[in-house]
Write a protein that holds these residues in place. Structure first.
Motif, PDB file in Angstrom:
ATOM      1  N   PHE A  87       0.836  -1.201   0.000  1.00 24.14           N
ATOM      2  CA  PHE A  87       0.000   0.000   0.000  1.00 24.14           C
ATOM      3  C   PHE A  87       0.873   1.255   0.000  1.00 24.14           C
ATOM      4  N   MET A  88       1.928   1.258   0.836  1.00 26.82           N
ATOM      5  CA  MET A  88       2.827   2.402   0.907  1.00 26.82           C
ATOM      6  C   MET A  88       3.528   2.633  -0.430  1.00 26.82           C
ATOM      7  N   VAL A 110      -1.745  -5.349 -12.210  1.00 26.35           N
ATOM      8  CA  VAL A 110      -1.560  -5.642 -10.782  1.00 26.35           C
ATOM      9  C   VAL A 110      -0.137  -6.117 -10.502  1.00 26.35           C
ATOM     10  N   LYS A 111       0.362  -6.982 -11.366  1.00 33.95           N
ATOM     11  CA  LYS A 111       1.714  -7.518 -11.171  1.00 33.95           C
ATOM     12  C   LYS A 111       2.774  -6.424 -11.242  1.00 33.95           C
ATOM     13  N   VAL A 112       2.611  -5.503 -12.200  1.00 33.98           N
ATOM     14  CA  VAL A 112       3.595  -4.431 -12.366  1.00 33.98           C
ATOM     15  C   VAL A 112       3.580  -3.473 -11.179  1.00 33.98           C
ATOM     16  N   LEU A 113       2.383  -3.015 -10.773  1.00 28.88           N
ATOM     17  CA  LEU A 113       2.281  -2.047  -9.685  1.00 28.88           C
ATOM     18  C   LEU A 113       2.525  -2.674  -8.313  1.00 28.88           C
ATOM     19  N   SER A 114       2.287  -3.987  -8.205  1.00 25.58           N
ATOM     20  CA  SER A 114       2.505  -4.670  -6.926  1.00 25.58           C
ATOM     21  C   SER A 114       3.954  -5.107  -6.739  1.00 25.58           C
ATOM     22  N   ALA A 115       4.698  -5.207  -7.840  1.00 20.13           N
ATOM     23  CA  ALA A 115       6.067  -5.736  -7.784  1.00 20.13           C
ATOM     24  C   ALA A 115       6.969  -5.009  -6.787  1.00 20.13           C
ATOM     25  N   PRO A 116       7.016  -3.655  -6.776  1.00 23.87           N
ATOM     26  CA  PRO A 116       7.896  -2.974  -5.816  1.00 23.87           C
ATOM     27  C   PRO A 116       7.536  -3.274  -4.361  1.00 23.87           C
ATOM     28  N   GLY A 117       6.212  -3.305  -4.064  1.00 22.30           N
ATOM     29  CA  GLY A 117       5.773  -3.597  -2.700  1.00 22.30           C
ATOM     30  C   GLY A 117       6.100  -5.018  -2.283  1.00 22.30           C
TER      31      GLY A 117
END
Length: 323
Positions: free
Chosen positions: A219-220, A279-286
């Protein structure tokens, strides 16, 4: 026999020697006591979104959920410190002056400390993640031949991410925090086991991943990425003379925080239900960051995670699914 896999709305938080889990109906805490027993308690939760449809409007519900989670999380941390015996250790290490203050003021002292700690915490977060990136950009821009002003939003966003990663790396080296991060891992692995349809046993939980897309760490990071996009767009509409005044530029950006928070919350909900390329791209850093904020838990820590999860799940798994 393995049950059908599903995406649950159950989420939690690592505590001091414990785990807190929140389900669709209520919340449960499981804390390991000094004698080795796991104290599990179920708590009814009254959310603002259940009282008024206004607080369940997309974007708005994200801000409300964040504030409620901060308040609930802090209360659960204080509770776990008491149950786990941490407060007794702190009392034993008190100086004579601290004991005198405690005897004289009692609960009032704790309330005063909580208020001061909250104010200092907010001030520190404001300085590190709002003022410092702007100050650093101004310094870099001043000592650079090229004019970087059009890229201010992007630069400040990247600086925020660097500061956040360095901050978490530093915190993760603390002995007590490492143990909390193991409970964080147990929380994720227990939820993963449940969502996979497997029986909640220590052996099954150990097989599961400790990385989860609905984590607060993700989320951050989503908020940081969104802030780069939104603040970059905002910077095009704000005159350069205003942006060059650091304090004023920080104050102009503040109203964007609830918007970023609300959009980030909606994405985390979306990520919990879908597994597509976006979702995979935006979730990857987290998910990568969770390599720092979660650690592989031992069996006794996993037992605590299982106990807290079992207290909030319903007999029908469909009741726990993300709506």
């Amino acid at each position: 026999m393995q049950k059908k896999t599903h995406k649950t709305s159950v989420g939690g938080q690592a505590l001091i020697e414990g785990v807190m889990m929140q389900g669709p109906k209520g919340m449960a805490t499981a804390v390991r006591k000094p004698d080795g027993e796991i104290l599990t308690e179920y708590h009814e939760v009254k959310r603002l979104r259940d009282k008024s449809k206004f607080f369940d409007i997309p974007i708005i519900r994200g801000v409300v959920a964040f504030i409620e989670s901060m308040i609930t999380g802090y209360k659960c941390l204080m509770y776990s410190a008491e149950v786990s015996g941490m407060e007794e250790i702190e009392e034993a290490e008190m100086s004579k002056f601290e004991k005198w203050l405690t005897d004289k003021l009692g609960d009032k002292l704790m309330n005063i400390i909580m208020v001061i700690a909250s104010i200092l915490g907010f001030a520190l977060a404001f300085f590190i993640f709002a003022y410092l990136p702007s100050l650093l950009f101004k310094t870099i821009n001043t000592h650079t031949a090229a004019n970087l002003e059009p890229f201010r939003g992007t630069f400040e966003g990247v600086l925020k991410i660097i500061i956040f990663v360095l901050y978490m790396l530093g915190v993760s080296q603390m002995k007590d925090i490492k143990r909390v991060f193991k409970y964080h891992g147990a929380e994720h692995k227990s939820i993963c086991c449940y969502e996979s349809g497997m029986e909640l046993t220590v052996e099954n939980v150990k097989k599961c991943t400790r990385f989860h897309p609905r984590c607060g760490t993700s989320f951050m990071f989503v908020m940081l990425i969104l802030s780069i996009i939104i603040i970059s767009l905002l910077s095009f509409f704000v005159p350069d003379e205003l942006k060059q005044k650091t304090i004023l530029w920080v104050l102009i950006r503040l109203p964007m925080v609830p918007v970023i928070m609300g959009i980030g919350y909606e994405f985390i909900r979306y990520a919990g239900r879908h597994d597509n390329a976006l979702v995979k791209v935006l979730s990857a850093p987290g998910l990568w960051m969770q390599r720092i904020t979660t650690k592989e838990p031992e069996d006794d820590i996993i037992e605590v995670g299982i106990a807290s999860l079992q207290a909030v799940i319903t007999e029908n798994p469909e009741d726990d699914e993300i709506k």
